[in-house]
Enzyme design. Structure first.
Site, PDB file in Angstrom:
ATOM      1  N   ALA A  75       8.266  -9.815  -2.984  1.00 32.24           N
ATOM      2  CA  ALA A  75       6.861 -10.476  -3.421  1.00 32.24           C
ATOM      3  C   ALA A  75       6.220  -8.754  -4.182  1.00 32.24           C
ATOM      4  O   ALA A  75       6.574  -7.817  -3.899  1.00 32.24           O
ATOM      5  CB  ALA A  75       5.500  -9.707  -2.488  1.00 32.24           C
ATOM      6  N   ALA A 120       4.717  -3.684  -4.682  1.00 28.63           N
ATOM      7  CA  ALA A 120       5.762  -4.851  -4.316  1.00 28.63           C
ATOM      8  C   ALA A 120       5.355  -4.549  -2.441  1.00 28.63           C
ATOM      9  O   ALA A 120       5.595  -3.562  -1.960  1.00 28.63           O
ATOM     10  CB  ALA A 120       6.841  -4.926  -4.831  1.00 28.63           C
ATOM     11  N   LYS A 121       6.184  -5.468  -2.197  1.00 28.56           N
ATOM     12  CA  LYS A 121       6.557  -5.485  -0.411  1.00 28.56           C
ATOM     13  C   LYS A 121       7.943  -6.144  -0.071  1.00 28.56           C
ATOM     14  O   LYS A 121       7.923  -7.494  -1.092  1.00 28.56           O
ATOM     15  CB  LYS A 121       5.413  -5.256   0.649  1.00 28.56           C
ATOM     16  CG  LYS A 121       6.059  -5.278   1.949  1.00 28.56           C
ATOM     17  CD  LYS A 121       6.397  -3.237   2.146  1.00 28.56           C
ATOM     18  CE  LYS A 121       5.275  -2.881   2.189  1.00 28.56           C
ATOM     19  NZ  LYS A 121       5.459  -1.024   2.837  1.00 28.56           N
ATOM     20  N   GLY A 122       8.537  -6.688   0.251  1.00 27.80           N
ATOM     21  CA  GLY A 122      10.175  -6.844   0.568  1.00 27.80           C
ATOM     22  C   GLY A 122      10.898  -6.589   2.308  1.00 27.80           C
ATOM     23  O   GLY A 122       9.786  -6.049   2.714  1.00 27.80           O
ATOM     24  N   ASP A 161      11.254   1.090   4.407  1.00 25.98           N
ATOM     25  CA  ASP A 161      10.086   1.087   5.894  1.00 25.98           C
ATOM     26  C   ASP A 161      10.479   0.399   7.232  1.00 25.98           C
ATOM     27  O   ASP A 161      11.874   1.215   7.326  1.00 25.98           O
ATOM     28  CB  ASP A 161       9.064  -0.106   4.906  1.00 25.98           C
ATOM     29  CG  ASP A 161       8.873  -0.850   5.564  1.00 25.98           C
ATOM     30  OD1 ASP A 161       7.042  -0.527   4.466  1.00 25.98           O
ATOM     31  OD2 ASP A 161       8.217  -0.608   6.432  1.00 25.98           O
TER      32      ASP A 161
END
Ligand code: NAD
Length: 431
Positions: A75, A120-122, A161
Site C-alpha cells: 500500500a 507505504a507499508k506492505g 518489519d
C-alpha cells in the site's frame, strides 16, 4: 490516540472496548491535526486515501514439493515529499486495510522527521515460523518479482518489519537487482552492512528514544542524573534506550520482558542485563532487589515511563493509575485513544511514537543516501547525524506545542501535516 503498532501484539484488544483499526486511527489523527491548520480541505481529502494498493498472489513450492499460494500487499499512501517508504511484514494477520493504515502512519512519521519520503507499508499474510529458510527465500524472491514494477530506489523503498529481517531485505534486493540487471542496494533499507546496510541502523530506534527522553527531561527542567526511568520491553528499542540513558547518568530503575520485570530503586546495571537479542527472555533471571509484573512496572512511581514492548498497554483501565510524570512512547501505539484523553486531562505529557522512535526510519534514510552515493558512513557519522535530525525534529514539535497549547501528539501531527499540505499545495493536482 496512537496508530496501531507495527508489533503483532498491538492488534490485541485491550480493555478499551474496540481498539481502532490502523486506517481509522490514521484518518482521525489527520482530521484532528487539520482542525488546527488553515489548509485546503481537498488536501485533507486526498490524504485520507492511499495512492495505490497492489494486491498480489505469491505462489511458492514448499519443501515437500506441494505448491502453496499466499496473498501479498503493498500500500502506497502519499509520495508528495519523495519516494514511498515503509516496512514489509510477514504475519498471518496482514490485511489490505492494515497496510493502508500503517502506510498512512509512515507518511506522518517521515514528514514529522522532515525526511524526503512518503509513506507505504506492505506484507504477506503468512506465518513465517511455519516456513523453512529456503521457503522464506522463495517467497521473498517471488514477492519481489510481483511488486517489482512499483518499488525502486526512487519509487518505493521497503524495509524490515514484523516477521522480516536484514536477510529478507538482502533476498529482496538481490531479486530486484537480478531482474533490473544492475546491483541496486537503494531499493531496500535494513540490509546487512556488507551489501549496503548502514552502521547503527539496529540501535537507531532506541537511540532516538533516548535522545527524545533527554530533550523532554531538559524541557521540563529536570536533571537527567536525578531522573528515575522504567522501561517496558528489553528488546532492540528498550535495551538500546536504557543503556544510552544509563550512559548519560539517568537511573534506569526497572526493565521488563514478556515474563515480567526487575526493579532496583538505586538504578540497574543495564549492560549486565541481557537484551532480547543477546539472550531472549532473560531479564527475570538477572539479580535485582525486587521483581515486578509488567502491569506493575507501568504503574511505578518514576519520573519517566517508556513503554517499549507492544501496543495498547496504556489503556482506559490503567491510565488513572500511571504515576510516572512523563511517558515517552518507545513502542508503536502503546497508548490507546481513551488513555490518551485521560493523560491529556491529567496534564501528563506523552511524547508520541512518531517522534520518539523515528530514529529507525531516519537511519534508513541515511542508508538510502549511502547506497545511492555508493559511500558508506562511519558509525560515528550516523550517530552524529541522527542526533542532529532528532533534536531538529524535537524543536519543530516543541515550537508547535508551545505555540498552540496542544498535546505533544497533536503538535507532532501538526508539524507533519503542515509539511504535507504545503507540498501538496505547491505541486498542485495533476492533470
Ligand atoms: P524486540 O522483539 O526486539 O523486543 C521486544 C521486547 O518486548 C522483548 O524484550 C520482549 O520480551 C518484550 N515483550 C514482548 N511482549 C511483551 C509484553 N506483552 N509485555 C511486556 N514485554 C513484552 O522488539 P523491538 O524491535 O524492540 O520493538 C518494540 C516496539 O518498538 C514495537 O512496538 C515495535 O513496533 C516498535 N519499533 C521498533 C522499531 C525497530 O526498528 N526495532 C522501530 C520503531 C518502533
Amino acid at each position: 490516540m496512537s496508530p496501531p503498532s507495527q508489533n503483532d501484539d498491538a492488534a490485541a484488544a485491550g480493555p478499551d472496548s474496540e481498539p481502532e483499526s490502523a486506517v481509522e486511527t490514521a484518518r482521525r489523527q489527520l482530521q484532528l491535526a487539520a482542525a488546527y491548520l488553515d489548509i485546503d480541505p481537498n488536501t485533507v481529502e486526498r490524504l485520507k486515501h492511499p495512492a495505490k494498493v497492489q494486491e498480489v498472489t505469491v505462489p511458492i513450492k514448499r519443501d515437500d514439493g506441494t505448491v502453496e499460494v499466499f496473498t501479498g500487499y503493498r500500500a502506497q499512501h502519499d509520495s508528495v515529499r519523495g519516494p514511498y517508504k515503509g516496512g514489509l511484514r510477514y504475519h498471518p494477520e496482514v490485511t489490505r486495510d492494515e497496510c493502508v493504515g500503517l502506510g498512512m502512519w509512515m507518511t506522518w512519521k517521515c514528514a514529522v522527521m522532515d525526511l524526503p519520503f512518503g509513506g507505504a507499508k506492505g506484507g504477506i499474510a503468512v506465518n513465517p515460523k511455519e516456513l523453512s529458510d529456503e521457503e522464506t527465500e522463495r517467497l521473498t524472491r517471488r514477492f519481489a518479482e510481483e511488486i517489482r514494477d512499483i518499488i525502486g530506489p526512487n519509487r518505493d523503498i521497503p524495509a524490515p518489519d514484523m516477521g522480516t529481517n536484514p536477510q529478507t531485505m538482502a533476498w529482496l534486493m538481490d531479486a530486484y537487482s537480478m531482474q533490473e540487471g544492475e546491483t541496486t542496494p537503494g531499493v531496500v533499507t535494513g540490509k546487512p552492512p556488507v551489501i549496503g546496510g548502514s552502521e547503527g541502523r539496529d540501535a537507531a530506534p532506541g537511540r532516538s528514544v533516548a535522545i527524545i527522553t533527554r530533550e523532554a527531561v531538559d524541557y521540563y527542567g529536570w536533571n537527567l542524573r536525578e531522573t528515575d526511568i522504567a522501561i517496558q520491553g528489553y528488546g532492540s528499542v528498550g535495551s538500546n534506550a536504557a543503556r544510552l540513558l544509563d550512559d548519560w547518568g539517568a537511573n534506569v530503575v526497572a526493565v521488563s520482558d514478556v515474563n515480567g520485570g526487575i526493579y532496583d530503586p538505586n538504578g540497574l546495571d543495564t549492560y549486565s542485563i541481557p537484551s532480547h537479542h543477546e539472550e531472549p527472555e532473560a531479564v527475570m533471571r538477572h539479580d535485582a532487589p525486587e521483581t515486578v509484573t509488567n502491569e506493575g512496572l507501568l504503574e511505578l512511581d518514576v519520573d519517566v515511563l517508556i513503554p517499549a514492548a507492544v501496543g495498547n498497554v496504556l489503556t482506559e483501565s490503567n491510565a488513572h493509575d500511571i504515576e510516572a510524570d512523563m511517558v515517552i512512547e518507545g513502542a508503536n501505539g502503546p497508548t490507546t485513544s481513551v488513555a490518551d484523553e485521560i493523560f491529556a486531562d491529567r496534564n501528563l505529557p506523552v511524547i508520541p511514537d512518531i517522534l520518539a522512535n523515528a530514529g529507525g526510519v531516519t537511519v534508513s534514510y541515511f542508508e538510502w543516501l549511502q547506497d545511492i552515493n555508493r559511500r558508506p558512513w562511519s558509525l560515528e557519522r550516523v550517530n552524529d547525524e541522527l542526533e542532529t535530525e532528532m533534536v531538529d525534529a524535537w524543536n519543530d514539535v516543541r515550537e508547535e506545542y508551545e505555540a498552540r497549547d496542544v498535546t505533544w501528539r497533536n503538535a507532532a501531527y501538526i508539524v507533519a501535516l503542515s509539511r504535507l499540505a504545503e507540498a501538496h499545495q505547491s505541486r498542485g493536482l495533476w492533470p
